[in-house]
Design a protein around this motif. Structure first.
Motif, PDB file in Angstrom:
ATOM      1  N   UNK A   1       0.765  -1.148  -0.118  1.00  0.00           N
ATOM      2  CA  UNK A   1       0.039   0.099  -0.082  1.00  0.00           C
ATOM      3  C   UNK A   1       0.828   1.195   0.072  1.00  0.00           C
ATOM      4  N   UNK A   2       0.510   2.368  -0.810  1.00  0.00           N
ATOM      5  CA  UNK A   2       1.164   3.414  -0.845  1.00  0.00           C
ATOM      6  C   UNK A   2       0.316   4.878  -0.856  1.00  0.00           C
ATOM      7  N   UNK A   3       1.107   5.779   0.125  1.00  0.00           N
ATOM      8  CA  UNK A   3       0.403   6.963  -0.108  1.00  0.00           C
ATOM      9  C   UNK A   3       1.383   7.921  -0.764  1.00  0.00           C
ATOM     10  N   UNK A   4       1.130   8.545  -1.661  1.00  0.00           N
ATOM     11  CA  UNK A   4       2.165   9.642  -2.382  1.00  0.00           C
ATOM     12  C   UNK A   4       3.247   9.151  -2.763  1.00  0.00           C
ATOM     13  N   UNK A   5       3.234   7.637  -3.324  1.00  0.00           N
ATOM     14  CA  UNK A   5       4.581   6.895  -3.577  1.00  0.00           C
ATOM     15  C   UNK A   5       5.167   6.302  -2.473  1.00  0.00           C
ATOM     16  N   UNK A   6       4.834   6.674  -1.283  1.00  0.00           N
ATOM     17  CA  UNK A   6       5.660   6.035  -0.053  1.00  0.00           C
ATOM     18  C   UNK A   6       4.924   4.614   0.557  1.00  0.00           C
ATOM     19  N   UNK A   7       5.633   3.636   0.530  1.00  0.00           N
ATOM     20  CA  UNK A   7       5.099   2.498   1.158  1.00  0.00           C
ATOM     21  C   UNK A   7       4.750   2.690   2.880  1.00  0.00           C
ATOM     22  N   UNK A   8       3.617   2.302   2.738  1.00  0.00           N
ATOM     23  CA  UNK A   8       2.818   2.433   4.091  1.00  0.00           C
ATOM     24  C   UNK A   8       2.089   0.976   4.657  1.00  0.00           C
ATOM     25  N   UNK A   9       2.168   0.844   5.875  1.00  0.00           N
ATOM     26  CA  UNK A   9       1.413  -0.328   6.432  1.00  0.00           C
ATOM     27  C   UNK A   9      -0.087  -0.184   6.010  1.00  0.00           C
ATOM     28  N   UNK A  10      -0.862  -1.063   5.837  1.00  0.00           N
ATOM     29  CA  UNK A  10      -2.064  -1.185   5.551  1.00  0.00           C
ATOM     30  C   UNK A  10      -3.168  -0.461   6.632  1.00  0.00           C
ATOM     31  N   UNK A  11      -2.848  -0.637   7.911  1.00  0.00           N
ATOM     32  CA  UNK A  11      -3.335  -0.001   8.938  1.00  0.00           C
ATOM     33  C   UNK A  11      -3.370   1.658   8.682  1.00  0.00           C
ATOM     34  N   UNK A  12      -2.096   1.977   8.260  1.00  0.00           N
ATOM     35  CA  UNK A  12      -2.009   3.621   8.220  1.00  0.00           C
ATOM     36  C   UNK A  12      -2.691   3.952   6.734  1.00  0.00           C
TER      37      UNK A  12
END
Length: 189
Positions: free
Chosen positions: A101-112
């Motif tokens: 999962x990515x926000x603004x191209x940054x890999x983040x945990x699914x919970x975030x």
């Protein structure tokens, strides 16, 4: 507000890209046109648990991307900054159960990811009301409106309940031991 949605290998769709406008979007069409695949893609981008059986037959991986216009009040991780009010999100999942999962191209945990995007998207389908039959879901909805006060009360109640269960077990053990002692010495005189 959701502005763009792109799907790849979800349900029966090879790929699809949709540009949206407005706060209320209705998806209609003939049977087999891909409405359910679009809804599944929206659910995945909203943080719902991915199911490998919804990946297109013959493919090993599915992908959903979305572009949201992001209100300034949205709570995001410190290192995630919307650019010009836009938040780009992406989710990839595979048949082996792994996902990214990515926000603004940054890999983040699914919970975030779920916490951030879940606040931007609400899906109402023909069966969505069935979630309201789940008592745990009802309790969560009600408790979420109580804020920190309710959270503290819940925590206190959890501690008291755990202690009460422990005391109940102790009492049952003592009653059981009492019966054993009475049975053992019943005929002793």
């Amino acid at each position: 507000m959701l502005e763009e949605l792109s799907l790849k290998n979800i349900g029966g769709l090879n790929s699809a890209s949709i540009q949206l406008s407005g706060r209320f979007i209705a998806i209609t069409g003939e049977s087999g046109a891909g409405k359910s695949s679009i809804v599944r893609g929206l659910e995945f981008i909203g943080g719902k648990r991915a199911q490998s059986e919804l990946i297109k037959v013959g493919e090993n991986e599915a992908e959903v991307q979305a572009l949201f216009y992001c209100p300034a009040s949205l709570k995001l991780p410190e290192d995630i900054c919307p650019e010009e009010g836009n938040l780009f999100v992406k989710r990839i999942f595979s048949r082996n159960g792994r996902g990214k999962t990515f926000l603004q191209g940054k890999l983040v945990p699914l919970s975030t990811f779920s916490e951030s995007v879940g606040a931007l998207l609400r899906i109402q389908s023909q069966f969505a009301q069935l979630e309201l039959l789940d008592s745990d879901r009802q309790r969560h909805i009600l408790d979420s409106y109580g804020g920190k006060d309710i959270a503290q009360i819940q925590n206190n109640l959890r501690v008291i309940f755990t202690e009460a269960l422990s005391k109940e077990r102790e009492l049952r053990d003592m009653e059981s031991r009492q019966k054993e002692i009475i049975a053992r010495y019943q005929h002793a005189e």
